[in-house]
Design an enzyme around this catalytic site. Sequence first.
Site, mmCIF file in Angstrom:
data_model
loop_
_atom_site.group_PDB
_atom_site.id
_atom_site.type_symbol
_atom_site.label_atom_id
_atom_site.label_comp_id
_atom_site.label_asym_id
_atom_site.label_seq_id
_atom_site.Cartn_x
_atom_site.Cartn_y
_atom_site.Cartn_z
ATOM 1 N N GLY A 178 0.816 -1.204 0.000
ATOM 2 C CA GLY A 178 0.000 0.000 0.000
ATOM 3 C C GLY A 178 0.852 1.257 0.000
ATOM 4 N N SER A 179 0.369 2.265 0.685
ATOM 5 C CA SER A 179 1.019 3.586 0.629
ATOM 6 C C SER A 179 2.320 3.677 1.410
ATOM 7 C CB SER A 179 0.041 4.653 1.127
ATOM 8 O OG SER A 179 -1.080 4.734 0.267
ATOM 9 N N THR A 180 2.723 2.591 2.097
ATOM 10 C CA THR A 180 4.008 2.641 2.804
ATOM 11 C C THR A 180 5.183 2.809 1.841
ATOM 12 O OG1 THR A 180 4.268 0.223 2.781
ATOM 13 C CG2 THR A 180 3.135 1.206 4.688
#
Length: 464
Positions: A178-180
């Site tokens: 994801g956005s990590t």
Amino acid sequence: IQSFLNLFPDISITATYLRTYPYKEILSNVLGYVSKANSKDLKRNKIIELTQLSGKRGVEKYYDDILQGVSGEREVIVNAKNEILKEISFRAPISHNITLSIDTPLQEMIYNLLEEENKKGAVVVMKTDGEILALVTNPGYDNNLFVKGINYKNWQQLLHNIYNPLLNKPVSGLYPPGSTVKPAEGLIAAASGKWNPWKKIECPGYIEVGNRKFRDWKPTGHGMSDLIKAIKRSVDTYYYQLGLTLGINYIASHLKKMGFGKKTGIDLPNEKSGIVPDKEWKARRYHQPWFIGETLNAVIGQGYFLATPLQVAVNTALLATGKLPKPFVVKYIDNNQTKPFLKDVLTPKEKEFLPLIRKGMWEVCNSIGGTATRHLNTKVEIAGKTGTAQVYSIPQEVKERKREDELIYFHRSHAWLTTYGPYRHPQIVVTVLIEHGGHGGEAAGSIVSKIYNYLLNKKIIRDY
């Protein structure tokens, strides 16, 4: 029994050792277990013929040859009654002691927090030099069940448990990051010379590629955004445009040197490499061409992109310090201490833009509108990145998404929060993945906060 054996002087009872694991589920993913050796084990190490036991998972397996030690030997002269007349030679057995870097009270606290909040997933607490303080999987399993040989019923229960307790999730669990991945991609873009990180660009609620809409998590969009805002607010449409400008091959090649798509080298078995997809990977795997839409999925950590929680933690350490650590769980073998290994993987240009990325990650955790700010309550000033990783696709015709809590459990997104602290003098990385937890900050914020407060109270870290 002894009175019975008096009738048979050639038979005697000899005491032996039996491995016990007092922390059971709390440490089973790290320790693993020993059990009866099989034929393959016996061929691998001759001393196993004597012990008849071998390590099967975790530290027990990885360090099995060391833990087996070296057999002793005694040569004697005996008479016809097998009585010892003379000792000719004696060599004492050699054994080794292993000391873990794991902070057991911390490990126990985190496991119990997950249990109390009924959350499944993985937690990594690591010093920025790679020393692991906690490596938690929930649920775990009772490794004592295996020492004498697990029975069929217990084995079937573990094997078919839908929450997968036998999987060491921080090391072997593969999840869309994801956005990590956005801070690392922001660094790649800023250093590329092809992207202006200070320039504000329009970031609407979706962008169209071909006949498909690629949506932002915020339906109304974020307006004009630069890189810091894109990290702070996790602006998907900003990263779509970034991905279209740089291309998947450029982004993927740099992500691979930053800890994704390859094993971290931790001293535990069965580590997974994950997947950083690019054109060559898809051609090799599926014999198909790469589509532009797949670039847009990849840059927000979705699609084919898979990572372990440990890879996310290692990448966070790189952004915090500029060096990529090799994680480890064994601190000493006898009196020999493990030396941290830090790799210098960033170019001078990438290092130049690290403060910009760190500022964006600080805003995530401390600024009004940061995706984690209102969910954190820690005495330590930290920086980080949230992530919400979808596990099933939403059809194009669906105009309004359901809330995470309206979805059935296994359709809910995985929730990420990866952090480092203290912000100005990074010492610790804390990465939390909650399976099907929904939104990263909301699901993981309280756990992250309690971990940092514990570390501060125990003087494991100092806040500056």
